[in-house]
Design a protein around this motif. Structure first.
Motif, PDB file in Angstrom:
ATOM      1  N   LYS A   1      73.735 -32.130  28.435  1.00 36.52           N
ATOM      2  CA  LYS A   1      73.874 -31.495  29.740  1.00 36.52           C
ATOM      3  C   LYS A   1      75.302 -31.458  30.285  1.00 36.52           C
ATOM      4  O   LYS A   1      75.517 -30.933  31.372  1.00 36.52           O
ATOM      5  N   LEU A   2      76.272 -31.997  29.555  1.00 38.45           N
ATOM      6  CA  LEU A   2      77.629 -31.998  30.094  1.00 38.45           C
ATOM      7  C   LEU A   2      78.661 -32.093  28.981  1.00 38.45           C
ATOM      8  O   LEU A   2      78.509 -32.859  28.032  1.00 38.45           O
TER       9      LEU A   2
ATOM     10  N   GLN B   1      82.958 -32.553  28.834  1.00 35.45           N
ATOM     11  CA  GLN B   1      84.138 -32.862  29.643  1.00 35.45           C
ATOM     12  C   GLN B   1      85.380 -32.833  28.773  1.00 35.45           C
ATOM     13  O   GLN B   1      85.334 -33.162  27.584  1.00 35.45           O
TER      14      GLN B   1
ATOM     15  N   ASP C   1      85.085 -30.275  33.815  1.00 38.22           N
ATOM     16  CA  ASP C   1      83.717 -30.569  33.403  1.00 38.22           C
ATOM     17  C   ASP C   1      82.923 -29.273  33.337  1.00 38.22           C
ATOM     18  O   ASP C   1      83.135 -28.364  34.156  1.00 38.22           O
ATOM     19  N   TYR C   2      82.028 -29.198  32.369  1.00 45.03           N
ATOM     20  CA  TYR C   2      81.155 -28.034  32.260  1.00 45.03           C
ATOM     21  C   TYR C   2      79.725 -28.523  32.051  1.00 45.03           C
ATOM     22  O   TYR C   2      79.402 -29.132  31.022  1.00 45.03           O
ATOM     23  N   ALA C   3      78.863 -28.269  33.047  1.00 45.71           N
ATOM     24  CA  ALA C   3      77.465 -28.706  32.983  1.00 45.71           C
ATOM     25  C   ALA C   3      76.588 -27.584  32.451  1.00 45.71           C
ATOM     26  O   ALA C   3      76.848 -26.401  32.693  1.00 45.71           O
TER      27      ALA C   3
END
Length: 365
Positions: free
Chosen positions: A52-53, A55, A70-72
């Motif tokens: 789910k993430l 970074q 960050d990219y969720a």
């Protein structure tokens, strides 16, 4: 004279700068001069891949972060989508800084093969498997690239930049999207033969338990997880009607905060959660004869309920604790040690002479 020559070489290569030590109280000899990393010195790209993430950070050789993105995501459709996310984040890093990026360190959920640079088949990771992420990133960027398990990276961050600098033997336990462990033994990172050490979440605490995605039965991850804590909170709701945890579906941070505030319901579910972890940790401590466990997880820093409960349990269960002091402490990086550890892996290769700083090489030539 030797030190002076080294300092001159470092400053001429713009790797270090000299500054006055303003707080010095020395009243004799020369005024002390502090040597620090130059703002123009090469930097490191660290990447963390987890469920789910994703970074990414840029750090100097001392582990100081000066850029982070960050990219969720809720799911991934393919390996290509993950690679596209990573590439876009890396591109942002390149446009943010004028400093040369020395190398890339990637910390990821496992299992993985760190020697071959491959993500094997992490459980519950959107079907992604056998992804040769190191060779792909090396080809796209032209930079040396390294891969390490996330919990192992956490241990390395503590050893290089955190609480473990002077501790010869310790385990780092990471509690987030599964449970993993990293080990420092005799001041050295232990990564196993192929980088698959530390999968404590896939050690069995019930050989008659349910089947895990890894193929084992009764794995720790099946018992010590957020979903089970939430279910337990609902089961005990009638006994603790005034608990703040009943106002909504509680997050991990809310459960930890309530536990630090000594909410009875939070204490109850955290005690059960820690009991499961203690069974696996006791085996680790008894096998390796460790006296220090550093634990990393997201928190607001207001208390140490997890550490207190585990300290109590392992002090009673571990063999060595009967004869020597035993310490469980919270990570100096809270839940970010695996991310910082990705950069620490590159920094260590520099310090060990495995990765050359080209400025020094060219200067000497």
């Amino acid at each position: 004279m030797t030190v002076g020559n080294i300092v001159t070489e470092l400053t001429q290569a713009d790797l270090a700068v000299e500054t006055d030590l303003a707080s010095s109280t020395a009243n004799y000899g020369r005024k002390p001069i502090m040597l620090t990393l130059s703002p123009s010195s090469p930097c490191i790209c660290g990447i963390l891949i987890k469920r789910k993430l994703c970074q990414i950070i840029l750090t100097d050789l001392g582990g100081k972060i000066f850029f982070q993105r960050d990219y969720a995501y809720q799911t991934l459709t393919s390996s290509e989508e993950l690679l596209e996310i990573i590439w876009n984040l890396y591109t942002q890093c390149c446009t943010h800084t004028f400093r040369r990026i020395l190398a890339i360190g990637i910390s990821s959920v496992g299992p993985l093969d760190s020697m071959a640079g491959i993500l094997l088949k992490p459980p519950y990771f959107y079907g992604i498997e056998n992804l040769s992420i190191v060779s792909i990133m090396r080809e796209k960027t032209g930079l040396p690239t390294y891969l390490v398990n996330d919990a192992t990276a956490g241990a390395f961050a503590e050893k290089l930049f955190g609480l473990g600098i002077s501790i010869p033997n310790f385990a780092y336990l990471h509690i987030m999207n599964g449970i993993g462990a990293g080990f420092i033994l005799n001041h050295q990172l232990y990564d196993g033969d192929s980088g698959q050490s530390g999968e404590i979440g896939h050690t069995s605490i019930n050989f008659n338990g349910p089947l895990c995605a890894c193929g084992n039965r009764g794995c720790l991850d099946l018992y010590a997880n957020l979903d089970n804590m939430r279910a337990r909170i609902q089961e005990l709701a009638l006994l603790y009607p005034d608990s703040p945890l009943l106002e909504s579906i509680p997050s991990w941070l809310e459960i930890i905060k309530a536990g630090n505030q000594r909410d009875p319901l939070a204490i109850c579910v955290l005690e059960e959660f820690c009991s499961y972890i203690a069974f696996s940790l006791t085996n680790v401590v008894n096998l390796l004869n460790l006296s220090t466990i550093i634990i990393g997880y997201d928190s607001d820093g207001s208390g140490s309920i997890i550490e207190e409960i585990l300290q109590h349990k392992l002090s009673a269960m571990a063999l060595s604790a009967k004869y020597h002091s035993f310490h469980i402490v919270h990570s100096s990086f809270r839940g970010d040690a695996p991310l910082i550890g990705a950069a620490a892996l590159v920094a260590d290769n520099v310090f060990e002479g495995q990765l050359e700083l080209l400025e020094l090489k060219n200067l000497s030539a």
